[in-house]
Design a protein around this motif. Structure first.
Motif, PDB file in Angstrom:
ATOM      1  N   ARG A   1       0.818  -1.217   0.000  1.00 28.80           N
ATOM      2  CA  ARG A   1       0.000   0.000   0.000  1.00 28.80           C
ATOM      3  C   ARG A   1       0.851   1.266   0.000  1.00 28.80           C
ATOM      4  O   ARG A   1       0.344   2.342  -0.280  1.00 28.80           O
ATOM      5  N   PHE A   2       2.122   1.149   0.347  1.00 27.13           N
ATOM      6  CA  PHE A   2       3.006   2.304   0.418  1.00 27.13           C
ATOM      7  C   PHE A   2       3.965   2.283  -0.779  1.00 27.13           C
ATOM      8  O   PHE A   2       4.518   1.243  -1.116  1.00 27.13           O
TER       9      PHE A   2
ATOM     10  N   ILE B   1       0.225   6.587  -0.394  1.00 29.91           N
ATOM     11  CA  ILE B   1      -0.440   5.580   0.437  1.00 29.91           C
ATOM     12  C   ILE B   1      -1.804   5.304  -0.197  1.00 29.91           C
ATOM     13  O   ILE B   1      -2.670   6.175  -0.233  1.00 29.91           O
TER      14      ILE B   1
ATOM     15  N   VAL C   1      -6.006   4.263   2.488  1.00 32.34           N
ATOM     16  CA  VAL C   1      -5.568   4.673   3.828  1.00 32.34           C
ATOM     17  C   VAL C   1      -6.396   3.968   4.897  1.00 32.34           C
ATOM     18  O   VAL C   1      -7.623   3.880   4.805  1.00 32.34           O
TER      19      VAL C   1
ATOM     20  N   ASP D   1      -2.777   4.384   9.657  1.00 33.30           N
ATOM     21  CA  ASP D   1      -1.844   5.173   8.847  1.00 33.30           C
ATOM     22  C   ASP D   1      -1.804   6.645   9.243  1.00 33.30           C
ATOM     23  O   ASP D   1      -0.881   7.360   8.840  1.00 33.30           O
TER      24      ASP D   1
END
Length: 531
Positions: A212-213, A232, A235, A239
């Motif tokens: 996801r990053f 990101i 979210v 986070d």
């Protein structure tokens, strides 16, 4: 046999061709150098790494730096990346482009649709504030970049922050994008390196890039500027928090840029909604109540307040060469009303100076007869006050007769007050050849209607309708400041009225009968008649 002139001509042609080829080679060289410079200056800067948005309204398409640094004698480009615009205008320290060389050496790069300006070799005079104005037919956006030119020896100090991030608010499940950028300079050493990485403050470590990053490092201006995007996707609640971007150079010098990622929480409080509705209803009710109160007060006291304001603050009509405040015209059959009540009250109670003229003997044409007898007195009077009734119109109470009378009066005086003793006849909307009608003439004069039902001197004049009548008449008379003599005279008259109340059995009839046929010319004669 070849002649000498032919050989000479061929030699000249060869030299010209050689010179032309050298010019072409030079132009190509300049073009190649220009292309290389633009490539080094990131000609695709406004195309890469833009925000993910399909909207078409006016907006910037990526993060734009607030501060730019460049080493002297090097290439530099400034960008104003946007979309949905009709035009982009550039300014340096408030001065619009183009700029003379002594102001700035930056020029537009047309292939970028005016989003980029550049200089192949900056000098100290190129320092300053560069602003871009982006606008379409309805909106506009401003962005300012401060440019600082470094010494040509280079820069090896602490990295200089170029982009100032703001806290980012997103909803859970949305995409978040964080950015940092700094000027690090360049050192020609084999082991020289610059780096950038992101940290979570509460985690005390670098951000690990899971699926996801996504961390993307970027460099420009010959690697002298280093930046990084942290993206990101999807979210989650965990986070949210503070993120720090750290950019360092070979000498272990670094600059930290912090930004908070916060959650947008849809907040809905029913109790606050109910309170807001109650407040709105209370405000609405207060506005309606206040409006109704103001309307009621105006209907009750508005006319009197206007009269008081007129008499207190409006400019007095004195020293104008006129002797009287009003010339009162009437018919003999209306003398009870005029001489018994109207003129005495105007003179004694309100201290106006009046002159009267009865028109009972005139039975000809209004325009010629009235003008002949009233022209002279009207010139010495500030107002022409006419008592309208069927008798003054020869018992012809029609719109045609009333039109003829008003037309004649308007040729005599320009400030006319008409007191109608009876309701006016229905106005004929038909206009004459001059475009006039009875309604037009009625708007040119001040009309006041008299209602005699239940009126009695000393008693009936206290009713609301008659107070409005006297206030309406006074409103159109000249502004008048009451003198001490007038106030004292009114007090004496009030005392006399109280003392003789018991003996005045039929005062309404007596006053009218005693005044028939009497012509009042000033306040002293009116006082004698009244007493």
């Amino acid at each position: 046999m070849i002649s000498y002139s032919t050989v000479t001509s061929k030699a000249q042609s060869s030299r010209m061709l050689s010179a032309w080829l050298r010019c072409v080679v030079f132009a190509l060289t300049v073009t190649i150098m220009f292309s290389v410079s633009v490539v080094n200056g990131d000609e695709d800067f406004c195309v890469m790494d833009t925000f993910r948005s399909n909207s078409t309204w006016l907006q910037f398409t990526k993060e734009l730096s607030n501060q730019e640094y460049v080493v002297a004698q090097k290439f530099k480009s400034l960008h104003c990346c946007a979309k949905g615009y009709r035009s982009i205008e550039w300014y340096k320290d408030g001065r619009p482009y183009p700029w003379p060389g002594v102001v700035s050496g930056f020029i537009l790069y047309p292939e970028s649709a005016n989003q980029t300006i550049y200089s192949n070799s900056v000098v100290q005079s190129d320092s300053g504030n560069y602003s871009c104005l982006v606008r379409n037919d309805t909106d506009e956006l401003w962005h300012t970049i401060n440019v600082t030119v470094m010494d040509s020896a280079g820069y090896s100090g602490t990295p200089l922050q170029m982009y100032e991030p703001h806290d980012l608010y997103v909803k859970i499940g949305d995409e978040a994008r964080l950015f940092c950028e700094a000027f690090v300079g360049r050192i020609d050493l084999p082991d020289a390196y610059n780096e950038v990485h992101w940290k979570r403050m509460e985690h005390n470590g670098s951000v690990k890039p899971p699926e996801r990053f996504q961390v993307t490092n970027k460099s420009r201006e010959d690697n002298e500027i280093l930046g990084s995007h942290l993206l990101i996707r999807g979210v989650r609640r965990e986070d949210f928090g503070q993120y720090t971007c750290q950019i360092s150079n070979t000498w272990f010098q670094s600059v930290d840029t912090s930004v908070w990622l916060r959650e947008i929480v849809p907040y809905h409080d029913e109790s606050q909604d109910k309170t807001a509705y109650k407040q709105i209803l209370l405000v609405f009710a207060a506005v309606i109540l206040s409006s109704l109160t103001l309307v009621a007060l105006y209907l009750r006291f508005g006319l009197q307040v206007r009269v008081i304001w007129k008499d207190s603050f409006c400019r007095q009509e004195t020293n104008d060469g006129k002797d009287y405040d009003a010339l009162v015209c009437y018919d003999d059959r209306d003398s009870d009303f005029v001489l018994g009540m109207l003129v005495p009250k105007l003179e004694t109670l309100y201290d106006y100076r009046c002159i009267t003229h009865h028109l009972g003997s005139i039975h000809g044409n209004f325009g010629t007869e009235w003008s002949a007898v009233l022209k002279g007195p009207a010139q010495h009077s500030r107002r022409l006050l006419v008592v309208l009734s069927p008798s003054i119109l020869h018992d012809s109470w029609t719109s045609a007769a009333l039109y003829e009378a008003l037309h004649a009066l308007l040729t005599i005086h320009n400030k006319i007050i008409c007191i109608a003793l009876q309701p006016l006849p229905k106005c004929d909307p038909t206009k004459n050849a001059q475009g006039e009608s009875l309604s037009t003439l009625l708007h040119a004069v001040h009309l006041v209607e008299w209602r005699s039902e239940g009126y009695c001197v000393g008693m009936g004049d206290r009713s609301r309708e008659h107070k409005r009548f006297w206030a309406s008449v006074r409103l159109h008379l000249p502004p008048h400041r009451y003198s001490r003599q007038a106030v004292s005279l009114k007090q004496e008259l009030n005392q006399m009225s109280v003392a003789t109340t018991g003996s005045r059995v039929n005062v309404c009839t007596a006053v009218g009968t005693s005044k028939r046929g009497t012509v009042l010319t000033n306040s002293h004669e009116s006082l004698e008649v009244l007493v």
